[in-house]
Design a protein around this motif. Sequence first.
Motif, PDB file in Angstrom:
ATOM      1  N   ALA A   1      68.525  36.691  97.582  1.00 28.18           N
ATOM      2  CA  ALA A   1      69.968  36.914  97.453  1.00 28.18           C
ATOM      3  C   ALA A   1      70.660  35.713  98.085  1.00 28.18           C
ATOM      4  O   ALA A   1      70.404  35.397  99.253  1.00 28.18           O
ATOM      5  CB  ALA A   1      70.392  38.204  98.158  1.00 28.18           C
ATOM      6  N   ASN A   2      71.479  35.026  97.305  1.00 28.17           N
ATOM      7  CA  ASN A   2      72.187  33.838  97.789  1.00 28.17           C
ATOM      8  C   ASN A   2      71.235  32.793  98.369  1.00 28.17           C
ATOM      9  O   ASN A   2      71.507  32.188  99.417  1.00 28.17           O
ATOM     10  CB  ASN A   2      73.235  34.229  98.842  1.00 28.17           C
ATOM     11  N   GLY A   3      70.074  32.590  97.693  1.00 30.40           N
ATOM     12  CA  GLY A   3      69.133  31.559  98.110  1.00 30.40           C
ATOM     13  C   GLY A   3      68.277  31.897  99.304  1.00 30.40           C
ATOM     14  O   GLY A   3      67.566  31.030  99.830  1.00 30.40           O
ATOM     15  N   ALA A   4      68.337  33.160  99.741  1.00 29.88           N
ATOM     16  CA  ALA A   4      67.563  33.574 100.908  1.00 29.88           C
ATOM     17  C   ALA A   4      66.724  34.804 100.574  1.00 29.88           C
ATOM     18  O   ALA A   4      67.043  35.569  99.652  1.00 29.88           O
ATOM     19  CB  ALA A   4      68.483  33.876 102.088  1.00 29.88           C
ATOM     20  N   VAL A   5      65.674  35.020 101.333  1.00 30.13           N
ATOM     21  CA  VAL A   5      64.807  36.185 101.142  1.00 30.13           C
ATOM     22  C   VAL A   5      65.586  37.470 101.420  1.00 30.13           C
ATOM     23  O   VAL A   5      66.273  37.589 102.441  1.00 30.13           O
ATOM     24  CB  VAL A   5      63.586  36.114 102.083  1.00 30.13           C
ATOM     25  N   SER A   6      65.457  38.434 100.508  1.00 30.82           N
ATOM     26  CA  SER A   6      66.035  39.752 100.770  1.00 30.82           C
ATOM     27  C   SER A   6      65.004  40.866 100.624  1.00 30.82           C
ATOM     28  O   SER A   6      65.259  42.005 101.003  1.00 30.82           O
ATOM     29  CB  SER A   6      67.215  40.022  99.827  1.00 30.82           C
ATOM     30  N   GLY A   7      63.835  40.532 100.064  1.00 29.38           N
ATOM     31  CA  GLY A   7      62.796  41.544  99.912  1.00 29.38           C
ATOM     32  C   GLY A   7      61.575  40.989  99.213  1.00 29.38           C
ATOM     33  O   GLY A   7      61.536  39.825  98.806  1.00 29.38           O
ATOM     34  N   LEU A   8      60.569  41.850  99.064  1.00 28.97           N
ATOM     35  CA  LEU A   8      59.329  41.502  98.379  1.00 28.97           C
ATOM     36  C   LEU A   8      59.018  42.568  97.344  1.00 28.97           C
ATOM     37  O   LEU A   8      59.257  43.759  97.573  1.00 28.97           O
ATOM     38  CB  LEU A   8      58.163  41.401  99.372  1.00 28.97           C
ATOM     39  N   ARG A   9      58.452  42.155  96.218  1.00 33.43           N
ATOM     40  CA  ARG A   9      57.997  43.092  95.200  1.00 33.43           C
ATOM     41  C   ARG A   9      56.540  43.431  95.464  1.00 33.43           C
ATOM     42  O   ARG A   9      55.671  42.558  95.486  1.00 33.43           O
ATOM     43  CB  ARG A   9      58.142  42.471  93.805  1.00 33.43           C
ATOM     44  N   VAL A  10      56.284  44.718  95.700  1.00 29.24           N
ATOM     45  CA  VAL A  10      54.925  45.199  95.987  1.00 29.24           C
ATOM     46  C   VAL A  10      54.675  46.438  95.137  1.00 29.24           C
ATOM     47  O   VAL A  10      55.319  47.469  95.333  1.00 29.24           O
ATOM     48  CB  VAL A  10      54.747  45.552  97.482  1.00 29.24           C
ATOM     49  N   GLY A  11      53.731  46.337  94.203  1.00 28.42           N
ATOM     50  CA  GLY A  11      53.377  47.491  93.376  1.00 28.42           C
ATOM     51  C   GLY A  11      54.549  48.116  92.663  1.00 28.42           C
ATOM     52  O   GLY A  11      54.654  49.348  92.577  1.00 28.42           O
ATOM     53  N   GLY A  12      55.485  47.296  92.171  1.00 30.68           N
ATOM     54  CA  GLY A  12      56.628  47.835  91.427  1.00 30.68           C
ATOM     55  C   GLY A  12      57.797  48.226  92.298  1.00 30.68           C
ATOM     56  O   GLY A  12      58.862  48.577  91.790  1.00 30.68           O
ATOM     57  N   GLU A  13      57.610  48.205  93.623  1.00 29.44           N
ATOM     58  CA  GLU A  13      58.700  48.532  94.555  1.00 29.44           C
ATOM     59  C   GLU A  13      59.269  47.259  95.152  1.00 29.44           C
ATOM     60  O   GLU A  13      58.605  46.227  95.201  1.00 29.44           O
ATOM     61  CB  GLU A  13      58.154  49.368  95.724  1.00 29.44           C
ATOM     62  N   THR A  14      60.474  47.344  95.666  1.00 29.42           N
ATOM     63  CA  THR A  14      61.044  46.256  96.460  1.00 29.42           C
ATOM     64  C   THR A  14      61.069  46.679  97.922  1.00 29.42           C
ATOM     65  O   THR A  14      61.652  47.713  98.263  1.00 29.42           O
ATOM     66  CB  THR A  14      62.465  45.894  95.992  1.00 29.42           C
ATOM     67  N   ILE A  15      60.398  45.908  98.758  1.00 30.37           N
ATOM     68  CA  ILE A  15      60.383  46.151 100.200  1.00 30.37           C
ATOM     69  C   ILE A  15      61.422  45.229 100.823  1.00 30.37           C
ATOM     70  O   ILE A  15      61.286  43.998 100.769  1.00 30.37           O
ATOM     71  CB  ILE A  15      58.987  45.850 100.800  1.00 30.37           C
ATOM     72  N   ALA A  16      62.460  45.805 101.400  1.00 32.47           N
ATOM     73  CA  ALA A  16      63.543  45.002 101.968  1.00 32.47           C
ATOM     74  C   ALA A  16      63.085  44.311 103.252  1.00 32.47           C
ATOM     75  O   ALA A  16      62.351  44.879 104.059  1.00 32.47           O
ATOM     76  CB  ALA A  16      64.751  45.890 102.256  1.00 32.47           C
TER      77      ALA A  16
END
Length: 413
Positions: free
Chosen positions: A228-243
């Motif tokens: 988000a805006n060039g910075a990390v906001s989460g990770l995609r793990v097994g179809g989920e987004t981990i904030a």
Amino acid sequence: MTKTVAVIGAGIVGVSTAIWLQRDGHKVILIDRAGPGEGTSHGNGGVLASCSVVPVPAPGLLSQAPRMLLDPNQPLFLKWRYLPRLAPWLVKYLRHANAPAVRRRAAAASNIIGDSYNDHLALSAGTGAETWLHPADYIYVYNDRAHYDASAFGFDVRRENGFSWEVLEGAAWKDYDPIFAPDLGCAAVFGGHGRISDPGQYVKALAKHVVAMGGRQILGEVTDVVRANGAVSGLRVGGETIACDAAVLTTGVWSTDLARKLGVNPPLESERGYHLELYEPSVMPRAPVMIASGKFVATPMEGRLRLAGIVEFGGLDAPPSRAPFDLLRKQIRAAIPGLSWKKEVEWMGHRPSMADSLPVIGESPVVKGAYMGFGHDHVGLTGGPKTGRLLSQLISGNTPNISLAPYAPDRFH
């Protein structure tokens, strides 16, 4: 400021990073597709090899390698079908097989691994993992003085970086450790080193401490970094987004795909390493030893002797080869005559080898809050705690007391 930091990879670098992040006041999510200590960290040689600052690509490698590949008694193997894919990386790798490159790498590596035993003491204090940590000498064993003298360049580089050792010959070496064959008559003994008597259990204990301190552990594979805006906001793990507020990539040789998504294209290749564990051996070395003629390490473990070494280039997918196990078995029988054991366990894993033999440690050049710590080749266990501490300092906004320029991710941007 407290951040929620996701650490991708639960080997020694990842769990070290997680522990130091918690000590610096952050919340931690530890993510691994197989669980803590199940990969390369499980199978390494177990030596805290602070003096191992001289990389594999050293002067003379280019002329020696073809002969080594054709000699079944040498510790270098290649799956020939993999050569076309390996070739571009190999060209870069061999360009560093010269004295100036070795000296640059050694100086930089010394800052990461040069005080490894104390780094592990600091890391493991109060975690329960310290039970696996032991002070030890580290010994390079040679046929004779001439064999030792042939390695003068490497020892000169170690001396330049502050290491000292004692050379033992004849009766003095026999008195130090009498179990070795008579034709192994010279040894360089480095004090102030250490060993881990079960690396896999050590890493698992450290990870357990992370959870006990409030960390969250997730079993799964990270497929993307959400921004988000060039910075990390989460990770995609097994179809989920981990904030998360920041993420750290510490997945060893499997780091390439995510690193590319973070603007870095690391020249990273698998150095397939082998170990053979001998349970209930009839004798045990006094300390970890590197048998120089075979370039393998024999390390006392919990109830067993681990033989580790061999370099095989063959990628991530091919099954283990038989020849490296047979060579380790043959070499230990020659080195310790009469050695017997009750059972064996074989293992093959993947060292993350960088073309310039230096790890990537630092922040992504294009994604704010995305950090990396991978590519430690043969010294991941040795350098894990210091790498983790440096990464935590960066994430916490603190300035490390060493220059991180040699490890900068943007050298491969």
